[in-house]
Design a protein around this motif. Structure first.
Motif, PDB file in Angstrom:
ATOM      1  N   PRO A 167      47.211 -52.119  -7.779  1.00  0.00           N
ATOM      2  CA  PRO A 167      47.359 -50.820  -8.450  1.00  0.00           C
ATOM      3  C   PRO A 167      48.315 -49.913  -7.693  1.00  0.00           C
ATOM      4  O   PRO A 167      48.639 -50.145  -6.525  1.00  0.00           O
ATOM      5  CB  PRO A 167      45.927 -50.256  -8.427  1.00  0.00           C
ATOM      6  CG  PRO A 167      45.300 -50.907  -7.236  1.00  0.00           C
ATOM      7  CD  PRO A 167      45.891 -52.278  -7.168  1.00  0.00           C
ATOM      8  N   GLY A 168      48.771 -48.869  -8.366  1.00  0.00           N
ATOM      9  CA  GLY A 168      49.670 -47.918  -7.737  1.00  0.00           C
ATOM     10  C   GLY A 168      48.945 -46.971  -6.805  1.00  0.00           C
ATOM     11  O   GLY A 168      47.703 -46.947  -6.731  1.00  0.00           O
ATOM     12  N   LEU A 169      49.721 -46.175  -6.091  1.00  0.00           N
ATOM     13  CA  LEU A 169      49.170 -45.266  -5.089  1.00  0.00           C
ATOM     14  C   LEU A 169      48.167 -44.290  -5.691  1.00  0.00           C
ATOM     15  O   LEU A 169      47.098 -44.054  -5.115  1.00  0.00           O
ATOM     16  CB  LEU A 169      50.315 -44.504  -4.415  1.00  0.00           C
ATOM     17  CG  LEU A 169      49.907 -43.407  -3.427  1.00  0.00           C
ATOM     18  CD1 LEU A 169      49.168 -44.016  -2.234  1.00  0.00           C
ATOM     19  CD2 LEU A 169      51.113 -42.634  -2.957  1.00  0.00           C
ATOM     20  N   ALA A 170      48.473 -43.723  -6.839  1.00  0.00           N
ATOM     21  CA  ALA A 170      47.588 -42.719  -7.431  1.00  0.00           C
ATOM     22  C   ALA A 170      46.213 -43.313  -7.721  1.00  0.00           C
ATOM     23  O   ALA A 170      45.181 -42.678  -7.458  1.00  0.00           O
ATOM     24  CB  ALA A 170      48.211 -42.158  -8.709  1.00  0.00           C
ATOM     25  N   ALA A 171      46.185 -44.538  -8.243  1.00  0.00           N
ATOM     26  CA  ALA A 171      44.913 -45.181  -8.552  1.00  0.00           C
ATOM     27  C   ALA A 171      44.136 -45.501  -7.280  1.00  0.00           C
ATOM     28  O   ALA A 171      42.914 -45.332  -7.224  1.00  0.00           O
ATOM     29  CB  ALA A 171      45.156 -46.456  -9.360  1.00  0.00           C
ATOM     30  N   VAL A 172      44.839 -45.957  -6.254  1.00  0.00           N
ATOM     31  CA  VAL A 172      44.177 -46.277  -4.988  1.00  0.00           C
ATOM     32  C   VAL A 172      43.601 -45.018  -4.355  1.00  0.00           C
ATOM     33  O   VAL A 172      42.451 -45.006  -3.887  1.00  0.00           O
ATOM     34  CB  VAL A 172      45.177 -46.968  -4.030  1.00  0.00           C
ATOM     35  CG1 VAL A 172      44.602 -47.039  -2.614  1.00  0.00           C
ATOM     36  CG2 VAL A 172      45.520 -48.365  -4.530  1.00  0.00           C
ATOM     37  N   GLU A 173      44.384 -43.937  -4.335  1.00  0.00           N
ATOM     38  CA  GLU A 173      43.893 -42.681  -3.758  1.00  0.00           C
ATOM     39  C   GLU A 173      42.678 -42.158  -4.511  1.00  0.00           C
ATOM     40  O   GLU A 173      41.712 -41.684  -3.902  1.00  0.00           O
ATOM     41  CB  GLU A 173      45.001 -41.636  -3.766  1.00  0.00           C
ATOM     42  CG  GLU A 173      45.998 -41.768  -2.648  1.00  0.00           C
ATOM     43  CD  GLU A 173      46.865 -40.539  -2.527  1.00  0.00           C
ATOM     44  OE1 GLU A 173      46.793 -39.859  -1.491  1.00  0.00           O
ATOM     45  OE2 GLU A 173      47.631 -40.259  -3.471  1.00  0.00           O
ATOM     46  N   ALA A 174      42.707 -42.243  -5.830  1.00  0.00           N
ATOM     47  CA  ALA A 174      41.596 -41.746  -6.629  1.00  0.00           C
ATOM     48  C   ALA A 174      40.334 -42.552  -6.340  1.00  0.00           C
ATOM     49  O   ALA A 174      39.238 -41.995  -6.196  1.00  0.00           O
ATOM     50  CB  ALA A 174      41.946 -41.798  -8.110  1.00  0.00           C
ATOM     51  N   HIS A 175      40.477 -43.863  -6.227  1.00  0.00           N
ATOM     52  CA  HIS A 175      39.304 -44.715  -6.008  1.00  0.00           C
ATOM     53  C   HIS A 175      38.820 -44.647  -4.563  1.00  0.00           C
ATOM     54  O   HIS A 175      37.686 -45.030  -4.267  1.00  0.00           O
ATOM     55  CB  HIS A 175      39.628 -46.162  -6.394  1.00  0.00           C
ATOM     56  CG  HIS A 175      38.429 -46.945  -6.812  1.00  0.00           C
ATOM     57  ND1 HIS A 175      37.614 -46.585  -7.870  1.00  0.00           N
ATOM     58  CD2 HIS A 175      37.865 -48.064  -6.285  1.00  0.00           C
ATOM     59  CE1 HIS A 175      36.632 -47.446  -7.983  1.00  0.00           C
ATOM     60  NE2 HIS A 175      36.748 -48.356  -7.029  1.00  0.00           N
ATOM     61  N   ALA A 176      39.656 -44.159  -3.650  1.00  0.00           N
ATOM     62  CA  ALA A 176      39.259 -44.031  -2.251  1.00  0.00           C
ATOM     63  C   ALA A 176      38.120 -43.034  -2.072  1.00  0.00           C
ATOM     64  O   ALA A 176      37.477 -43.012  -1.018  1.00  0.00           O
ATOM     65  CB  ALA A 176      40.450 -43.605  -1.401  1.00  0.00           C
ATOM     66  N   ALA A 177      37.843 -42.234  -3.090  1.00  0.00           N
ATOM     67  CA  ALA A 177      36.701 -41.309  -3.031  1.00  0.00           C
ATOM     68  C   ALA A 177      35.393 -42.067  -2.847  1.00  0.00           C
ATOM     69  O   ALA A 177      34.392 -41.481  -2.409  1.00  0.00           O
ATOM     70  CB  ALA A 177      36.644 -40.465  -4.301  1.00  0.00           C
ATOM     71  N   HIS A 178      35.397 -43.370  -3.153  1.00  0.00           N
ATOM     72  CA  HIS A 178      34.193 -44.192  -3.005  1.00  0.00           C
ATOM     73  C   HIS A 178      34.071 -44.781  -1.603  1.00  0.00           C
ATOM     74  O   HIS A 178      33.079 -45.466  -1.317  1.00  0.00           O
ATOM     75  CB  HIS A 178      34.215 -45.334  -4.030  1.00  0.00           C
ATOM     76  CG  HIS A 178      34.266 -44.875  -5.453  1.00  0.00           C
ATOM     77  ND1 HIS A 178      33.162 -44.373  -6.119  1.00  0.00           N
ATOM     78  CD2 HIS A 178      35.279 -44.815  -6.341  1.00  0.00           C
ATOM     79  CE1 HIS A 178      33.499 -44.040  -7.350  1.00  0.00           C
ATOM     80  NE2 HIS A 178      34.775 -44.301  -7.518  1.00  0.00           N
ATOM     81  N   LEU A 179      35.054 -44.552  -0.734  1.00  0.00           N
ATOM     82  CA  LEU A 179      35.066 -45.136   0.600  1.00  0.00           C
ATOM     83  C   LEU A 179      34.682 -44.111   1.664  1.00  0.00           C
ATOM     84  O   LEU A 179      34.666 -42.906   1.413  1.00  0.00           O
ATOM     85  CB  LEU A 179      36.454 -45.705   0.907  1.00  0.00           C
ATOM     86  CG  LEU A 179      36.983 -46.775  -0.044  1.00  0.00           C
ATOM     87  CD1 LEU A 179      38.380 -47.221   0.401  1.00  0.00           C
ATOM     88  CD2 LEU A 179      36.040 -47.970  -0.112  1.00  0.00           C
TER      89      LEU A 179
END
Length: 239
Positions: A167-179
């Protein structure tokens, strides 16, 4: 104040291991320091600068980090760096300057940017091309810079994680909220997370400093189990 190699208190165990295994203390010539009187006179005309506070911080930075040397694996360097915190002299300030500033590191590759220390302790980068280049705050302090370096060094022994349709950066950053973040190594343009045996790093430093560059991300896994967890994270971020 004791040198960081003699007293690394305040750093994480990971950063302490990094310094003990990879860093050395070299001698540096601080004769180019402006005198305290020259600095007081120089800094007094900068707006909203606490002159004594800035002088104290620069002196403590020299005492604690001066001469620190290591071979960097960070994306920003990939070279040997030596910490030489030397306050700017009068001819290094422009009429538009607002902050007390010191050089922070010397590096052995001709990268087109400089790394400086503000009088409030912030580590900033600046592209050394056009005079209008922005001064970019990267880390809130030198320790955070060392913590990030320790993570890079540690990740060099881990498994790089990739996926064919990442996935692109925006998707990775958004999903990083779960980490789970690694706050001691995060800055204004550098962010780290670790969970389930993998690490995620998002850095916008180069994008902010060097014209035409973009923000990026990377992942590493401790072992095969961590690699599978990282790939599951990326698949969910892509979905």
């Amino acid at each position: 104040m004791r040198h960081v190699l003699d007293d690394p208190s305040g750093l994480s165990p990971r950063a302490i291991r990094f310094l003990s295994h990879a860093a050395e203390r070299t001698s540096v010539d601080m004769s180019s320091w402006p005198t305290a009187g020259e600095l007081r006179s120089l800094l007094s005309w900068l707006p909203d600068v606490d002159v004594q506070e800035a002088l104290t911080l620069f002196r403590r930075a020299t005492d604690r980090y001066g001469g620190l040397w290591y071979r960097s694996l960070a994306w920003s360097f990939e070279e040997s760096v030596t910490f030489v915190p030397v306050p700017w002299a009068a001819d290094e300030y422009g009429t538009e300057e607002q902050d007390a500033m010191a050089d922070l590191i010397e590096h052995d590759v001709a990268h087109p940017y400089a790394v400086w220390l503000r009088g409030d302790g912030t580590v900033v980068y600046c592209f050394t091309g056009p005079h209008s280049a922005p001064i970019v705050p990267v880390f809130p302090g030198i320790d955070a810079m060392l913590e990030a370096e320790a993570l890079y060094q540690d990740c060099a022994t881990w498994i790089p994680v990739s996926i064919d349709d990442a996935p692109g950066l925006a998707a990775v950053e958004a999903h990083a909220a779960h980490l789970t973040p690694i706050p001691e190594a995060c800055g204004y343009t550098e962010r780290w997370w670790e969970q389930d045996g993998f690490r995620l790093h998002v850095w916008a430093t180069t994008a902010a400093v060097v014209p035409g560059s973009g923000a990026r991300w990377a992942m590493w896994a401790r072992n095969r189990s961590g690699e599978l967890a990282a790939q599951s994270f990326l698949a969910q971020a892509r979905a």
